[in-house]
Design a protein around this motif. Structure first.
Motif, PDB file in Angstrom:
ATOM      1  N   SER A 112       0.808  -1.226   0.000  1.00 54.53           N
ATOM      2  CA  SER A 112       0.000   0.000   0.000  1.00 54.53           C
ATOM      3  C   SER A 112       0.838   1.271   0.000  1.00 54.53           C
ATOM      4  CB  SER A 112      -0.954   0.001   1.197  1.00 54.53           C
ATOM      5  OG  SER A 112      -0.232   0.004   2.409  1.00 54.53           O
ATOM      6  N   ILE A 113       2.062   1.210   0.486  1.00 59.40           N
ATOM      7  CA  ILE A 113       2.860   2.424   0.608  1.00 59.40           C
ATOM      8  C   ILE A 113       3.585   2.779  -0.686  1.00 59.40           C
ATOM      9  CG2 ILE A 113       3.196   2.123   3.068  1.00 59.40           C
ATOM     10  CD1 ILE A 113       6.010   1.095   2.473  1.00 59.40           C
ATOM     11  N   TYR A 114       3.578   1.868  -1.635  1.00 58.16           N
ATOM     12  CA  TYR A 114       4.354   2.084  -2.851  1.00 58.16           C
ATOM     13  C   TYR A 114       3.497   2.495  -4.034  1.00 58.16           C
ATOM     14  CZ  TYR A 114       8.242  -0.233  -0.507  1.00 58.16           C
ATOM     15  OH  TYR A 114       9.245  -0.557   0.354  1.00 58.16           O
ATOM     16  N   ALA A 115       4.060   3.392  -4.851  1.00 56.99           N
ATOM     17  CA  ALA A 115       3.488   3.609  -6.170  1.00 56.99           C
ATOM     18  C   ALA A 115       3.768   2.361  -7.002  1.00 56.99           C
ATOM     19  CB  ALA A 115       4.108   4.827  -6.831  1.00 56.99           C
ATOM     20  N   GLY A 123      -1.862   6.729  -3.154  1.00 64.75           N
ATOM     21  CA  GLY A 123      -3.125   7.417  -2.916  1.00 64.75           C
ATOM     22  C   GLY A 123      -4.139   7.301  -4.034  1.00 64.75           C
ATOM     23  N   GLY A 124      -3.739   6.617  -5.101  1.00 65.95           N
ATOM     24  CA  GLY A 124      -4.678   6.367  -6.183  1.00 65.95           C
ATOM     25  C   GLY A 124      -4.601   7.304  -7.370  1.00 65.95           C
ATOM     26  N   TYR A 125      -3.633   8.217  -7.371  1.00 65.49           N
ATOM     27  CA  TYR A 125      -3.473   9.068  -8.543  1.00 65.49           C
ATOM     28  C   TYR A 125      -2.842   8.255  -9.663  1.00 65.49           C
ATOM     29  CZ  TYR A 125      -4.601  13.054  -5.610  1.00 65.49           C
ATOM     30  OH  TYR A 125      -5.234  13.932  -4.780  1.00 65.49           O
ATOM     31  N   THR A 126      -3.330   8.474 -10.874  1.00 59.79           N
ATOM     32  CA  THR A 126      -2.901   7.659 -12.003  1.00 59.79           C
ATOM     33  C   THR A 126      -2.226   8.484 -13.087  1.00 59.79           C
ATOM     34  OG1 THR A 126      -5.064   7.885 -13.077  1.00 59.79           O
ATOM     35  CG2 THR A 126      -4.754   6.006 -11.615  1.00 59.79           C
ATOM     36  N   ASN A 127      -1.388   7.815 -13.860  1.00 60.03           N
ATOM     37  CA  ASN A 127      -0.789   8.439 -15.032  1.00 60.03           C
ATOM     38  C   ASN A 127      -0.628   7.373 -16.100  1.00 60.03           C
ATOM     39  OD1 ASN A 127       1.620   7.640 -13.130  1.00 60.03           O
ATOM     40  ND2 ASN A 127       2.493   7.728 -15.191  1.00 60.03           N
ATOM     41  N   TYR A 128      -0.639   7.817 -17.350  1.00 65.65           N
ATOM     42  CA  TYR A 128      -0.616   6.887 -18.469  1.00 65.65           C
ATOM     43  C   TYR A 128       0.337   7.362 -19.557  1.00 65.65           C
ATOM     44  CZ  TYR A 128      -4.938   5.259 -16.316  1.00 65.65           C
ATOM     45  OH  TYR A 128      -5.877   4.785 -15.429  1.00 65.65           O
ATOM     46  N   ALA A 129       0.914   6.406 -20.251  1.00 65.17           N
ATOM     47  CA  ALA A 129       1.669   6.731 -21.454  1.00 65.17           C
ATOM     48  C   ALA A 129       0.701   7.287 -22.488  1.00 65.17           C
ATOM     49  CB  ALA A 129       2.365   5.491 -21.997  1.00 65.17           C
ATOM     50  N   ARG A 169      -7.625   4.404 -23.186  1.00 69.48           N
ATOM     51  CA  ARG A 169      -7.914   2.992 -23.468  1.00 69.48           C
ATOM     52  C   ARG A 169      -7.575   2.087 -22.296  1.00 69.48           C
ATOM     53  NH1 ARG A 169      -5.172   0.402 -27.141  1.00 69.48           N
ATOM     54  NH2 ARG A 169      -3.270   1.650 -27.010  1.00 69.48           N
ATOM     55  N   PHE A 170      -6.593   2.484 -21.496  1.00 73.60           N
ATOM     56  CA  PHE A 170      -6.145   1.690 -20.361  1.00 73.60           C
ATOM     57  C   PHE A 170      -6.600   2.358 -19.068  1.00 73.60           C
ATOM     58  CE2 PHE A 170      -2.182  -0.704 -22.132  1.00 73.60           C
ATOM     59  CZ  PHE A 170      -2.848  -0.966 -23.317  1.00 73.60           C
ATOM     60  N   THR A 171      -6.994   1.538 -18.107  1.00 79.68           N
ATOM     61  CA  THR A 171      -7.367   2.048 -16.788  1.00 79.68           C
ATOM     62  C   THR A 171      -6.682   1.211 -15.722  1.00 79.68           C
ATOM     63  OG1 THR A 171      -9.527   2.772 -17.600  1.00 79.68           O
ATOM     64  CG2 THR A 171      -9.235   2.616 -15.216  1.00 79.68           C
ATOM     65  N   ILE A 172      -5.881   1.865 -14.909  1.00 81.85           N
ATOM     66  CA  ILE A 172      -5.169   1.178 -13.845  1.00 81.85           C
ATOM     67  C   ILE A 172      -5.904   1.388 -12.528  1.00 81.85           C
ATOM     68  CG2 ILE A 172      -3.672   3.159 -13.374  1.00 81.85           C
ATOM     69  CD1 ILE A 172      -1.402   1.175 -12.765  1.00 81.85           C
ATOM     70  N   SER A 173      -5.901   0.373 -11.686  1.00 78.35           N
ATOM     71  CA  SER A 173      -6.517   0.487 -10.366  1.00 78.35           C
ATOM     72  C   SER A 173      -5.783  -0.445  -9.410  1.00 78.35           C
ATOM     73  CB  SER A 173      -8.006   0.143 -10.424  1.00 78.35           C
ATOM     74  OG  SER A 173      -8.207  -1.182 -10.878  1.00 78.35           O
TER      75      SER A 173
END
Length: 114
Positions: free
Chosen positions: A30-33, A54-60, A66-70
């Motif tokens: 949980s502590i790691y990106a 914390g749930g902030y996302t970034n994408y290439a 098209r991609f969703t990370i969770s």
């Protein structure tokens, strides 16, 4: 012992969808990106999607929209929902911390072909 186990890959037609999963064990989670990476034949491994603790996302740029990370910190799991697959998405997909640790799983093969 740190283990990263990716699953959910397969052979899909262009325009199709897949849902990848990553199960982490043997380490804090949980502590790691975290991030999903991929490596296509003859190419270097690249980061496709990242998510902070914390749930902030970034994408290439190539996968935005098209991609969703969770992630599910309670399950020590991470997911990648992929839609509108293109042949150029063909690669082995890996999960790891961001920036990556030295521990890599076997990856899961995604092949996009008609």
């Amino acid at each position: 012992q740190v283990q990263l186990v990716e699953s959910g890959g397969g052979l899909v037609q262009p325009g199709g969808s897949l849902s990848l999963s990553c199960q982490v064990s043997g380490t804090f989670f949980s502590i790691y990106a975290m991030a999903w990476y991929r490596q296509a034949p003859g190419k270097e491994r690249e980061l496709v999607a990242g998510i902070t603790s914390g749930g902030y996302t970034n994408y290439a740029d190539s996968v935005k929209g098209r991609f969703t990370i969770s992630r599910d910190n309670a399950k020590k799991a991470m997911y990648l929902q992929i839609t509108s697959l293109k042949p150029e998405d063909t690669a082995v997909y890996y999960c790891n911390r961001s920036p990556p640790s030295n521990y890599w799983g076997q990856g899961t093969q995604v092949t996009v072909s008609s």
